[in-house]
Design a protein around this motif. Structure first.
Motif, PDB file in Angstrom:
ATOM      1  N   ALA A 213       1.045  10.770   0.341  1.00 39.49           N
ATOM      2  CA  ALA A 213       0.688   9.350   0.345  1.00 39.49           C
ATOM      3  C   ALA A 213       0.012   8.971   1.657  1.00 39.49           C
ATOM      4  O   ALA A 213      -0.978   8.227   1.671  1.00 39.49           O
ATOM      5  CB  ALA A 213       1.925   8.488   0.101  1.00 39.49           C
ATOM      6  N   CYS A 214       0.538   9.486   2.762  1.00 36.07           N
ATOM      7  CA  CYS A 214      -0.079   9.224   4.068  1.00 36.07           C
ATOM      8  C   CYS A 214      -1.480   9.827   4.138  1.00 36.07           C
ATOM      9  O   CYS A 214      -2.418   9.186   4.635  1.00 36.07           O
ATOM     10  CB  CYS A 214       0.790   9.785   5.189  1.00 36.07           C
TER      11      CYS A 214
ATOM     12  N   GLN B 129       0.802  -1.215   0.000  1.00 35.01           N
ATOM     13  CA  GLN B 129       0.000   0.000   0.000  1.00 35.01           C
ATOM     14  C   GLN B 129       0.841   1.275   0.000  1.00 35.01           C
ATOM     15  O   GLN B 129       0.444   2.281  -0.600  1.00 35.01           O
ATOM     16  CB  GLN B 129      -0.975   0.016   1.174  1.00 35.01           C
ATOM     17  N   ALA B 130       2.005   1.247   0.617  1.00 36.11           N
ATOM     18  CA  ALA B 130       2.855   2.441   0.622  1.00 36.11           C
ATOM     19  C   ALA B 130       3.275   2.804  -0.796  1.00 36.11           C
ATOM     20  O   ALA B 130       3.205   3.976  -1.203  1.00 36.11           O
ATOM     21  CB  ALA B 130       4.083   2.210   1.495  1.00 36.11           C
ATOM     22  N   LEU B 131       3.699   1.808  -1.568  1.00 34.95           N
ATOM     23  CA  LEU B 131       4.131   2.055  -2.938  1.00 34.95           C
ATOM     24  C   LEU B 131       2.943   2.447  -3.820  1.00 34.95           C
ATOM     25  O   LEU B 131       3.044   3.361  -4.646  1.00 34.95           O
ATOM     26  CB  LEU B 131       4.816   0.804  -3.497  1.00 34.95           C
ATOM     27  N   VAL B 132       1.806   1.771  -3.641  1.00 36.59           N
ATOM     28  CA  VAL B 132       0.607   2.094  -4.419  1.00 36.59           C
ATOM     29  C   VAL B 132       0.189   3.538  -4.173  1.00 36.59           C
ATOM     30  O   VAL B 132      -0.139   4.280  -5.113  1.00 36.59           O
ATOM     31  CB  VAL B 132      -0.545   1.131  -4.065  1.00 36.59           C
ATOM     32  N   ALA B 133       0.201   3.954  -2.919  1.00 33.66           N
ATOM     33  CA  ALA B 133      -0.195   5.329  -2.577  1.00 33.66           C
ATOM     34  C   ALA B 133       0.783   6.336  -3.165  1.00 33.66           C
ATOM     35  O   ALA B 133       0.374   7.373  -3.702  1.00 33.66           O
ATOM     36  CB  ALA B 133      -0.279   5.481  -1.061  1.00 33.66           C
ATOM     37  N   ARG B 134       2.077   6.064  -3.070  1.00 37.73           N
ATOM     38  CA  ARG B 134       3.075   6.976  -3.645  1.00 37.73           C
ATOM     39  C   ARG B 134       2.869   7.135  -5.147  1.00 37.73           C
ATOM     40  O   ARG B 134       2.918   8.240  -5.687  1.00 37.73           O
ATOM     41  CB  ARG B 134       4.482   6.443  -3.381  1.00 37.73           C
ATOM     42  N   VAL B 135       2.667   6.005  -5.826  1.00 30.85           N
ATOM     43  CA  VAL B 135       2.526   6.036  -7.286  1.00 30.85           C
ATOM     44  C   VAL B 135       1.294   6.844  -7.685  1.00 30.85           C
ATOM     45  O   VAL B 135       1.349   7.677  -8.601  1.00 30.85           O
ATOM     46  CB  VAL B 135       2.451   4.602  -7.847  1.00 30.85           C
TER      47      VAL B 135
END
Length: 511
Positions: free
Chosen positions: A451-452, A407-413
């Motif tokens: 992202a957060c 989810q961290a990478l998905v949100a950043r992207v």
């Protein structure tokens, strides 16, 4: 030799696709919400985005940019959210209220859905060799538009596109159909329908599916591992074939042998299906009636000894009365066929034969390596309970692994894409590649903070719009001074609003 030399060179340069790359690459790390920086010129600040932007400007001795005029901001806003010019008589409302009004417009989904459709390679045909039309592609297009208009949580949006058919079980008729349509994401895209080797054709389709999933959701070039371990990112060939097994277990085409046809979900109700079945039985009965009539007339010809054996075209030997009767029967058949009930279909996928794939060494379908159990990338470890089970392809588990473990990478992207679509340049300039060889973010703390916020606001795309569009950064003028050009020549610090070319669709709709 060239490939081996390239691999050795990457190793020597410090790359190599092993898990140690996690320590080197910022995008693979866990998400931690950074502290909002303090700034000197607090009067310019509208929200936290401005703190991150201004803190960098102040470090290089630049003042915050001037705000753009209200008239130009209204025009910029209208094009940004709905792709259309504002009305000639601009209403006397605040910019915040204008943002809300435009986000509620049905044109918002049309504008922002198009951005997503570009990412997921939407087209009305398969392209490549035999360019055949996707007759029902428009259903996926409308699904995307509705998802943006309804502000569908992005993590749910991801899961529906990967496994909507599996999520549809037990849902209402309309909701079940909506979820099946979402799997058009996997069904669309370029397909080599004329490929004579059915194994290669299927693996090419699987590769295309893995490639678009990696770049669209994770910003990773997973497809590079089809023939060898990824040269820069921690993605092994074994990882690739673990994921490939999931899509080998998924039915994308009716069959993979030529002539082939893509799979379609039937969206018709039980009542419509029953009505269609009755109508088809009526057509078949009429065909049987015509066949029986011909057999009777042919037998009559033989019994009357008009012919010694039934000719290829016995019709010319029939009596005028029989010809008229046969013509009436055939006319009725044509009317039945032309009045067939229209059933509803959509492009999509469903689970097929559950299969675990062997590694194809160097991508060669004829050279098999070790068999890989269906699974995911070791980069983001999954528990045993998260792995595919023996009863399903693994697409549902893959979807949940992406939205939970990654989810961290998905949100950043995704927040980077939203920023890119507003400013014309992303905080990361390689939106499809967040890997080791991708660009580094110009404002890493801002990207992490956005992202957060994205996750904290239930993955709401509209919440990120409101943050960006209500910031002084977005409201900045595009005017540039000599000092700005000297200290921020490429506008990487956002010392002014980027000048952008108007999209061709907006030019067309403005004229």
């Amino acid at each position: 030799i060239t490939i081996i030399t390239g691999v050795l060179l990457f190793k020597l340069l410090g790359f190599g696709g092993d898990l140690k790359s996690i320590e080197r690459n910022w995008s693979f790390k866990e998400l931690t919400k950074p502290k909002v920086p303090n700034v000197i010129n607090t009067s310019w600040i509208q929200n936290e985005i401005d703190n991150f932007i201004l803190s960098k400007l102040e470090k290089v001795g630049l003042e915050p940019p001037l705000n753009q005029t209200e008239r130009i901001l209204q025009r910029r806003l209208s094009y940004a959210l709905i792709g259309l010019p504002p009305p000639k008589e601009i209403q006397k409302i605040t910019l915040e209220k204008a943002v809300q009004n435009l986000l509620e417009s049905p044109h918002y989904g049309e504008k922002w859905g198009r951005h997503w459709l570009d990412v997921v390679r939407y087209a009305d045909s398969n392209g490549l060799d035999e360019n055949l039309a996707f007759a029902h592609a428009w259903r996926f297009r409308d699904y995307v538009i509705d998802s943006f208009n309804n502000d569908l949580p992005f993590n749910q949006f991801v899961e529906e596109q990967l496994a909507g058919d599996l999520l549809s079980i037990g849902k209402s008729f309309s909701e079940s159909n909506r979820l099946k349509i979402a799997t058009g994401f996997l069904a669309l895209g370029p397909k080599l329908l004329a490929e004579p080797d059915p194994v290669k054709m299927e693996m090419d389709m699987i590769d295309e599916q893995i490639d678009v999933i990696g770049q669209a959701f994770l910003g990773l070039t997973i497809g590079c591992a089809r023939c060898h371990d990824h040269m820069s990112d921690p993605v092994s060939t074994n990882d690739y074939y673990k994921m490939a097994g999931i899509f080998k277990s998924t039915r994308t085409m009716e069959k993979v042998t030529r002539p082939t046809k893509w799979y379609e979900h039937n969206l018709s109700s039980d009542l419509e299906l029953k009505h269609s079945a009755k109508h088809e039985s009526l057509i078949q009965a009429q065909k049987n009636l015509i066949q029986a009539f011909k057999e009777k007339e042919n037998a009559k010809l033989l019994s009357l000894e008009k012919v010694k054996k039934v000719p290829k075209n016995p019709l010319e030997h029939y009596s005028e009365k029989s010809k008229k009767e046969l013509a009436g029967l055939e006319k009725a058949l044509r009317e039945f066929e032309n009045s067939r009930p229209q059933l509803n279909f959509c492009h999509g996928v469903e689970d097929g034969n559950i299969t675990n794939l062997n590694v194809f060494i160097r991508g060669d379908v004829d050279t098999l390596g070790e068999k890989q159990m269906r699974g995911f990338l070791e980069l983001f470890p999954a528990s045993i309970n998260q792995l595919p089970n023996e009863m399903q392809s693994g697409r549902l588990q893959l979807a949940r692994w992406i939205t939970v473990n990654c989810q961290a990478l998905v949100a950043r992207v995704m927040v980077n894409r939203i920023w890119l679509w507003h400013f014309g340049q992303g905080l990361v300039s390689t939106p499809d590649n967040f890997g080791v060889l991708g660009a580094k973010p110009t404002h890493p703390e801002l990207l992490e903070w956005l992202a957060c916020q994205f996750i904290e606001n239930d993955w709401s795309v509209k919440s990120i719009h409101r943050l960006i569009l209500n910031s002084s950064t977005w409201k900045s003028s595009s005017n540039v001074s000599k000092k700005m050009l000297e200290r921020d020549p490429e506008n990487l610090l956002y010392s002014r609003f980027p000048v952008r070319s108007m999209e061709v669709e907006a030019i067309r709709d403005t004229c």
